[in-house]
Design a protein around this motif. Structure first.
Motif, PDB file in Angstrom:
ATOM      1  N   HIS A  49     -43.913  10.175  71.201  1.00  0.00           N
ATOM      2  CA  HIS A  49     -43.813   9.414  72.090  1.00  0.00           C
ATOM      3  C   HIS A  49     -42.474   9.546  72.978  1.00  0.00           C
ATOM      4  O   HIS A  49     -41.438   9.850  72.462  1.00  0.00           O
ATOM      5  N   PRO A  50     -42.469   9.386  74.340  1.00  0.00           N
ATOM      6  CA  PRO A  50     -41.518   9.757  75.182  1.00  0.00           C
ATOM      7  C   PRO A  50     -40.251   8.780  74.709  1.00  0.00           C
ATOM      8  O   PRO A  50     -39.058   9.012  75.211  1.00  0.00           O
ATOM      9  N   SER A  51     -40.267   7.701  74.273  1.00  0.00           N
ATOM     10  CA  SER A  51     -39.222   6.952  73.926  1.00  0.00           C
ATOM     11  C   SER A  51     -38.271   7.609  72.762  1.00  0.00           C
ATOM     12  O   SER A  51     -37.105   7.286  72.740  1.00  0.00           O
ATOM     13  N   LEU A  52     -39.044   8.321  72.100  1.00  0.00           N
ATOM     14  CA  LEU A  52     -38.313   8.935  70.976  1.00  0.00           C
ATOM     15  C   LEU A  52     -37.868  10.456  71.328  1.00  0.00           C
ATOM     16  O   LEU A  52     -36.891  10.809  70.547  1.00  0.00           O
ATOM     17  N   ALA A  53     -38.303  10.822  72.551  1.00  0.00           N
ATOM     18  CA  ALA A  53     -37.965  12.203  72.903  1.00  0.00           C
ATOM     19  C   ALA A  53     -37.543  12.143  74.311  1.00  0.00           C
ATOM     20  O   ALA A  53     -38.291  12.834  75.169  1.00  0.00           O
ATOM     21  N   PRO A  54     -36.523  11.458  74.815  1.00  0.00           N
ATOM     22  CA  PRO A  54     -36.299  11.396  76.421  1.00  0.00           C
ATOM     23  C   PRO A  54     -36.203  12.594  76.979  1.00  0.00           C
ATOM     24  O   PRO A  54     -36.256  12.732  78.291  1.00  0.00           O
ATOM     25  N   ALA A  55     -35.739  13.568  76.196  1.00  0.00           N
ATOM     26  CA  ALA A  55     -35.309  14.966  76.716  1.00  0.00           C
ATOM     27  C   ALA A  55     -36.525  15.881  77.067  1.00  0.00           C
ATOM     28  O   ALA A  55     -36.678  16.755  77.690  1.00  0.00           O
ATOM     29  N   ASP A  56     -37.645  15.403  76.491  1.00  0.00           N
ATOM     30  CA  ASP A  56     -38.813  16.186  76.609  1.00  0.00           C
ATOM     31  C   ASP A  56     -39.847  15.361  77.655  1.00  0.00           C
ATOM     32  O   ASP A  56     -40.560  14.669  77.617  1.00  0.00           O
ATOM     33  N   GLU A  57     -39.739  16.134  78.785  1.00  0.00           N
ATOM     34  CA  GLU A  57     -40.584  15.752  80.012  1.00  0.00           C
ATOM     35  C   GLU A  57     -41.949  15.741  79.949  1.00  0.00           C
ATOM     36  O   GLU A  57     -42.637  15.399  80.722  1.00  0.00           O
ATOM     37  N   PHE A  58     -42.432  16.500  78.755  1.00  0.00           N
ATOM     38  CA  PHE A  58     -43.972  16.598  78.545  1.00  0.00           C
ATOM     39  C   PHE A  58     -44.353  15.893  77.538  1.00  0.00           C
ATOM     40  O   PHE A  58     -45.541  15.785  77.100  1.00  0.00           O
ATOM     41  N   ALA A  59     -43.598  14.741  77.074  1.00  0.00           N
ATOM     42  CA  ALA A  59     -44.121  14.023  76.025  1.00  0.00           C
ATOM     43  C   ALA A  59     -44.787  12.947  76.410  1.00  0.00           C
ATOM     44  O   ALA A  59     -45.648  12.170  75.645  1.00  0.00           O
ATOM     45  N   ASP A  60     -44.540  12.306  77.649  1.00  0.00           N
ATOM     46  CA  ASP A  60     -45.371  11.183  78.111  1.00  0.00           C
ATOM     47  C   ASP A  60     -46.974  11.612  78.470  1.00  0.00           C
ATOM     48  O   ASP A  60     -47.008  11.820  79.804  1.00  0.00           O
TER      49      ASP A  60
END
Length: 585
Positions: free
Chosen positions: A259-270
């Motif tokens: 989930h993007p909220s758990l990995a804000p540095a991962d631009e491809f998580a969303d």
């Protein structure tokens, strides 16, 4: 080893919610379709795969398996029950009346109040034997493997998705000897594992289970206590690792890698995120998301291994559709939706995929995802099941890109110059799904050989990333995403990230040009942050260049004008099963 493409999670008219929603494609037609036949959909449209599958599991719900087909047909014995007579009328009326039947069915199931005729164990066992007969008739070793399976559909607590697909290594002769478990028997996962143990003990056969849709579990899928509130222990952890070697990371109801909220540095998580609530669209409470996504679970498994001695979340990654149409549909330009109401039509983008007491999720948010590739010795039930069990599998969001991922201590840059990464990988290391062998020296650093070849019918490749999770010296879970090889002459920025590849998508015409990206990518990568004292888990994520989403194809074909909230472009991807590192004892 050869790559074999298939579907391990498809529902047909033998699933009660599917037939109540209008599905008329039965298991026989679904399997013929998977083998390449053109069939007629429930809405009267002709449909065919662009390329046949190598294998498939019809995973209809074990609850009321096939029984609602009798209700629809007006079986007098079933319609003697007033509620089933009411459902017969609703199902035959279609539209909102049929949808109301589905909602009531799910509600009553959660309350344990379904009509007795629906929960009759003798009837269920009879229907199971008819199902295995159909599946058996389509099994053709060497050409197409029709694998036996079912979905155990726990909606514990009212819509909290704890569903598992149970996959058999065996044929009809063994599968018919033990009645499949239903949620009328239990909704607790460890009691499903008890059933699996009983099946193997009584038949000598083999089964495994694949959980799915942790993103709709409202915090229960990867929790550190059982759904009924009992703390997990070493025995529970060992049982989960044994019986659940895989996790379905992507399907039509969302992708649950991270989930993007758990990995804000991962631009491809969303990516294709479904996070409004559970299956009944009951909203999430703070903290639930932490226990719903694969990457979090893989990291937490390392932590639990330190505490319990066993990693309960040591799973490989697969994809599937979970379509309830009898039509496995993971192609953006040939997407037939989740339910008949989601099949191609001018209204489907504005319709509701789920509507519980006014809490809705729109049809356009459904994803045309996904598929599973297994690296197997041959096309047979046993070989495919064995690949699943050892986790030498990977999931994609639909495209059939070929992906190799090996880990070891002896890889060197020259290994990426060869054209047979499989031979090099098996010779020097272990494949996806395995554990790294002990380090040969105190200063050794693990290396990974990763390679991908594009799907000829899909987009070029943008990049390959390796995702690492670990537990640091303070006992905290950490993660990092590394770009390890990419197309073109891009250079990482000051933040170490490779710039986006760009886009050639023409949304209005639902087309794109493969003028960016690469047809294949391969590299050897060593972990620059390796600490031999810390447990770690690694998996590869392969990204395509942007291509049109199914919504863009719909808009171009039907002349729709989607609202600004509708996603029209997709970055397809593959997720490999991980490779694990453990410090020497």
């Amino acid at each position: 080893m050869i790559p074999l493409w298939g579907e391990q999670h498809l529902h047909t008219s033998w699933s009660p919610d599917a037939i109540a929603s209008g599905t008329r494609v039965d298991p026989d037609a679904a399997l013929r379709y998977a083998k390449g036949a053109e069939i007629t959909s429930s809405t009267g449209q002709q449909v065919k795969l662009s390329r046949p599958y190598d294998w498939m599991v019809v995973a209809d719900h074990s609850d009321a398996l096939g029984i609602m087909a009798g209700v629809l047909a007006g079986d007098p014995a079933l319609l003697a029950d007033p509620k089933l007579k009411e459902w017969n009328k609703g199902m035959n009326a279609g539209g909102d009346a049929a949808s109301a039947v589905v909602i009531e069915m799910i509600t009553l199931q959660g309350q344990g109040k379904l009509p007795e005729a629906v929960t009759d164990k003798t009837v269920q066992f009879d229907m199971w034997r008819k199902m295995t007969e159909i599946v058996e008739s389509h099994d053709d070793p060497g050409t197409f493997s029709a694998m036996i399976g079912y979905e155990w559909t726990s909606n514990y607590g009212g819509g909290n998705n704890l569903h598992r697909n149970v996959i058999y290594r065996d044929g009809k002769a063994l599968a018919d000897r033990v009645r499949p478990l239903t949620t009328f028997d239990t909704e607790i996962p460890n009691e499903l594992w008890d059933w699996m143990q009983t099946y193997e003990a009584e038949t000598g056969g083999r089964v495994l289970a694949i959980p799915h849709n942790g993103n709709l579990s409202n915090g229960l899928m990867f929790a550190t206590e059982t759904p009924d509130g009992q703390p997990i222990d070493a025995d529970w952890a060992a049982a989960r690792q044994r019986w659940e070697p895989l996790y379905e990371v992507t399907q039509s109801k969302g992708t649950s890698e991270q989930h993007p909220s758990l990995a804000p540095a991962d631009e491809f998580a969303d990516f294709e995120i479904w996070d409004k609530g559970n299956l009944n669209v009951v909203p999430k409470e703070p903290g639930m998301i932490e226990y719903e996504y694969a990457r979090q679970a893989l990291k937490r498994g390392l932590l639990l291994e330190d505490q319990l001695g066993t990693n309960p979340f040591k799973f490989g990654l697969v994809g599937s559709t979970d379509d309830h149409t009898g039509i496995s549909s993971a192609e953006e330009n040939n997407f037939f939706g989740k339910f008949p109401a989601s099949e191609p039509g001018v209204e489907r983008m504005t319709a509701n995929a789920f509507d519980f007491e006014g809490r809705t999720i729109k049809d356009w948010t459904l994803g045309a995802s996904g598929l599973t590739a297994v690296w197997a010795a041959e096309n047979s039930r046993a070989s495919i099941w064995d690949a699943m069990k050892r986790k030498e599998v990977y999931g994609t969001t639909g495209p059939r890109m070929l992906v190799r991922f090996f880990g070891g201590w002896e890889f060197e840059p020259a290994d990426a110059q060869g054209r047979n990464p499989g031979a090099i990988g098996y010779g020097k290391g272990v494949p996806m799904g395995a554990d790294l062998p002990p380090a040969p020296s105190d200063d050794a650093v693990p290396g990974f050989l990763v390679a991908a070849l594009k799907d000829p019918l899909s987009g070029n490749l943008d990049r390959i990333q390796i995702v690492k999770g670990w537990v640091d010296g303070n006992g905290e879970m950490q993660e990092k995403v590394y770009d390890v090889v990419w197309s073109g002459d891009r250079e990482p920025g000051a933040d170490g990230k490779v710039p986006l590849v760009g886009s050639t998508v023409d949304v209005a015409n639902a087309t794109w040009a493969n003028t960016i990206g690469s047809s294949d990518l391969i590299t050897v990568w060593q972990d620059p942050d390796f600490d031999p004292a810390q447990r770690a888990v690694y998996y590869a994520r392969v990204l395509e260049i942007p291509t049109p989403r199914w919504t863009a194809y719909d808009a171009a074909y039907f002349g729709n004008t989607p609202g600004p909230e509708v996603t029209m472009v997709v970055t397809e991807r593959a997720y490999t099963s991980p490779i694990w590192y453990s410090p020497a004892e």
